[in-house]
Design a protein around this motif. Sequence first.
Motif, PDB file in Angstrom:
ATOM      1  N   PHE A  42     -21.425 -12.642  38.307  1.00  0.00           N
ATOM      2  CA  PHE A  42     -20.903 -12.199  37.014  1.00  0.00           C
ATOM      3  C   PHE A  42     -20.139 -10.888  37.159  1.00  0.00           C
ATOM      4  O   PHE A  42     -19.063 -10.715  36.576  1.00  0.00           O
ATOM      5  N   ARG A  43     -20.666  -9.964  37.956  1.00  0.00           N
ATOM      6  CA  ARG A  43     -19.959  -8.695  38.189  1.00  0.00           C
ATOM      7  C   ARG A  43     -18.595  -8.936  38.822  1.00  0.00           C
ATOM      8  O   ARG A  43     -17.603  -8.296  38.450  1.00  0.00           O
ATOM      9  N   LEU A  44     -18.544  -9.832  39.793  1.00  0.00           N
ATOM     10  CA  LEU A  44     -17.268 -10.119  40.449  1.00  0.00           C
ATOM     11  C   LEU A  44     -16.265 -10.728  39.479  1.00  0.00           C
ATOM     12  O   LEU A  44     -15.077 -10.395  39.516  1.00  0.00           O
ATOM     13  N   VAL A  45     -16.719 -11.596  38.594  1.00  0.00           N
ATOM     14  CA  VAL A  45     -15.821 -12.198  37.610  1.00  0.00           C
ATOM     15  C   VAL A  45     -15.268 -11.123  36.687  1.00  0.00           C
ATOM     16  O   VAL A  45     -14.067 -11.110  36.375  1.00  0.00           O
ATOM     17  N   VAL A  46     -16.115 -10.214  36.244  1.00  0.00           N
ATOM     18  CA  VAL A  46     -15.661  -9.139  35.361  1.00  0.00           C
ATOM     19  C   VAL A  46     -14.649  -8.251  36.087  1.00  0.00           C
ATOM     20  O   VAL A  46     -13.589  -7.915  35.534  1.00  0.00           O
ATOM     21  N   ILE A  47     -14.944  -7.883  37.318  1.00  0.00           N
ATOM     22  CA  ILE A  47     -14.035  -7.018  38.086  1.00  0.00           C
ATOM     23  C   ILE A  47     -12.690  -7.712  38.309  1.00  0.00           C
ATOM     24  O   ILE A  47     -11.624  -7.099  38.142  1.00  0.00           O
ATOM     25  N   GLU A  48     -12.715  -8.985  38.670  1.00  0.00           N
ATOM     26  CA  GLU A  48     -11.459  -9.715  38.894  1.00  0.00           C
ATOM     27  C   GLU A  48     -10.644  -9.831  37.613  1.00  0.00           C
ATOM     28  O   GLU A  48      -9.414  -9.706  37.638  1.00  0.00           O
ATOM     29  N   SER A  49     -11.316 -10.060  36.498  1.00  0.00           N
ATOM     30  CA  SER A  49     -10.610 -10.175  35.218  1.00  0.00           C
ATOM     31  C   SER A  49      -9.923  -8.867  34.848  1.00  0.00           C
ATOM     32  O   SER A  49      -8.757  -8.857  34.424  1.00  0.00           O
ATOM     33  N   VAL A  50     -10.634  -7.773  35.022  1.00  0.00           N
ATOM     34  CA  VAL A  50     -10.047  -6.460  34.708  1.00  0.00           C
ATOM     35  C   VAL A  50      -8.888  -6.147  35.649  1.00  0.00           C
ATOM     36  O   VAL A  50      -7.848  -5.633  35.223  1.00  0.00           O
ATOM     37  N   MET A  51      -9.051  -6.482  36.922  1.00  0.00           N
ATOM     38  CA  MET A  51      -7.977  -6.210  37.879  1.00  0.00           C
ATOM     39  C   MET A  51      -6.721  -7.012  37.565  1.00  0.00           C
ATOM     40  O   MET A  51      -5.608  -6.477  37.597  1.00  0.00           O
ATOM     41  N   LEU A  52      -6.873  -8.295  37.253  1.00  0.00           N
ATOM     42  CA  LEU A  52      -5.698  -9.107  36.942  1.00  0.00           C
ATOM     43  C   LEU A  52      -5.024  -8.637  35.657  1.00  0.00           C
ATOM     44  O   LEU A  52      -3.786  -8.584  35.581  1.00  0.00           O
ATOM     45  N   ALA A  53      -5.822  -8.303  34.652  1.00  0.00           N
ATOM     46  CA  ALA A  53      -5.240  -7.813  33.406  1.00  0.00           C
ATOM     47  C   ALA A  53      -4.502  -6.498  33.639  1.00  0.00           C
ATOM     48  O   ALA A  53      -3.399  -6.287  33.098  1.00  0.00           O
ATOM     49  N   SER A  54      -5.069  -5.615  34.457  1.00  0.00           N
ATOM     50  CA  SER A  54      -4.389  -4.347  34.713  1.00  0.00           C
ATOM     51  C   SER A  54      -3.123  -4.545  35.547  1.00  0.00           C
ATOM     52  O   SER A  54      -2.135  -3.816  35.368  1.00  0.00           O
ATOM     53  N   ALA A  74      -1.446  -9.332  29.078  1.00  0.00           N
ATOM     54  CA  ALA A  74      -2.575  -8.839  29.863  1.00  0.00           C
ATOM     55  C   ALA A  74      -3.896  -9.337  29.278  1.00  0.00           C
ATOM     56  O   ALA A  74      -4.814  -9.720  30.015  1.00  0.00           O
ATOM     57  N   GLY A  75      -3.987  -9.379  27.951  1.00  0.00           N
ATOM     58  CA  GLY A  75      -5.204  -9.880  27.312  1.00  0.00           C
ATOM     59  C   GLY A  75      -5.432 -11.355  27.579  1.00  0.00           C
ATOM     60  O   GLY A  75      -6.557 -11.783  27.855  1.00  0.00           O
ATOM     61  N   VAL A  76      -4.365 -12.130  27.513  1.00  0.00           N
ATOM     62  CA  VAL A  76      -4.473 -13.565  27.765  1.00  0.00           C
ATOM     63  C   VAL A  76      -4.870 -13.825  29.213  1.00  0.00           C
ATOM     64  O   VAL A  76      -5.744 -14.660  29.496  1.00  0.00           O
ATOM     65  N   VAL A  77      -4.254 -13.114  30.143  1.00  0.00           N
ATOM     66  CA  VAL A  77      -4.573 -13.299  31.563  1.00  0.00           C
ATOM     67  C   VAL A  77      -6.007 -12.876  31.845  1.00  0.00           C
ATOM     68  O   VAL A  77      -6.762 -13.582  32.536  1.00  0.00           O
ATOM     69  N   GLY A  78      -6.417 -11.728  31.314  1.00  0.00           N
ATOM     70  CA  GLY A  78      -7.787 -11.256  31.535  1.00  0.00           C
ATOM     71  C   GLY A  78      -8.815 -12.198  30.936  1.00  0.00           C
ATOM     72  O   GLY A  78      -9.821 -12.526  31.578  1.00  0.00           O
ATOM     73  N   ALA A  79      -8.579 -12.661  29.710  1.00  0.00           N
ATOM     74  CA  ALA A  79      -9.522 -13.582  29.060  1.00  0.00           C
ATOM     75  C   ALA A  79      -9.563 -14.923  29.787  1.00  0.00           C
ATOM     76  O   ALA A  79     -10.635 -15.510  29.975  1.00  0.00           O
ATOM     77  N   GLY A  80      -8.402 -15.399  30.203  1.00  0.00           N
ATOM     78  CA  GLY A  80      -8.365 -16.666  30.941  1.00  0.00           C
ATOM     79  C   GLY A  80      -9.109 -16.586  32.257  1.00  0.00           C
ATOM     80  O   GLY A  80      -9.851 -17.505  32.631  1.00  0.00           O
ATOM     81  N   CYS A  81      -8.926 -15.484  32.951  1.00  0.00           N
ATOM     82  CA  CYS A  81      -9.625 -15.288  34.221  1.00  0.00           C
ATOM     83  C   CYS A  81     -11.137 -15.203  33.993  1.00  0.00           C
ATOM     84  O   CYS A  81     -11.926 -15.775  34.738  1.00  0.00           O
ATOM     85  N   PHE A  82     -11.548 -14.504  32.943  1.00  0.00           N
ATOM     86  CA  PHE A  82     -12.967 -14.341  32.640  1.00  0.00           C
ATOM     87  C   PHE A  82     -13.609 -15.689  32.290  1.00  0.00           C
ATOM     88  O   PHE A  82     -14.663 -16.047  32.808  1.00  0.00           O
ATOM     89  N   VAL A  83     -12.955 -16.457  31.431  1.00  0.00           N
ATOM     90  CA  VAL A  83     -13.499 -17.761  31.025  1.00  0.00           C
ATOM     91  C   VAL A  83     -13.551 -18.715  32.212  1.00  0.00           C
ATOM     92  O   VAL A  83     -14.543 -19.430  32.410  1.00  0.00           O
ATOM     93  N   THR A  84     -12.517 -18.712  33.012  1.00  0.00           N
ATOM     94  CA  THR A  84     -12.501 -19.575  34.188  1.00  0.00           C
ATOM     95  C   THR A  84     -13.614 -19.193  35.165  1.00  0.00           C
ATOM     96  O   THR A  84     -14.275 -20.060  35.744  1.00  0.00           O
ATOM     97  N   GLY A  85     -13.826 -17.904  35.348  1.00  0.00           N
ATOM     98  CA  GLY A  85     -14.907 -17.455  36.220  1.00  0.00           C
ATOM     99  C   GLY A  85     -16.271 -17.865  35.703  1.00  0.00           C
ATOM    100  O   GLY A  85     -17.142 -18.293  36.471  1.00  0.00           O
TER     101      GLY A  85
END
Length: 106
Positions: A42-54, A74-85
């Motif tokens: 879960f931590r890795l998913v959160v970190i990856e989502s924040v990194m992609l959004a940034s 950035a919001g769409v990419v971050g949310a998509g990455c988070f949900v996919t993770g």
Amino acid sequence: MLKPKPHPGQLALEFSPGDDLESYVEARVAVRAEADALRWRFRLVVIESVMLASLVLAAGVVLNQPIGLVLRGAGVVGAGCFVTGLILIGLTGAAGRLITRFRRPR
């Protein structure tokens, strides 16, 4: 050989030779390791989502795009990455339980 007595404030654990202490300890360690693995995933998913959004945010700012469009992207990419993770974490857990069920002797 003399066995030392435990301190009076200490809980005395006496296991007879018939008790399977090693399997008990291994089961407890396995449960804890599984919980830790889930937490780290879960931590890795959160970190990856924040990194992609940034990264999307930084690219949009560098390319002089409108800030509203950049923030939405950035919001769409971050949310998509988070949900996919989260979906991948769930599928991994389901596959692990399914494999465990099929490996059990019948």
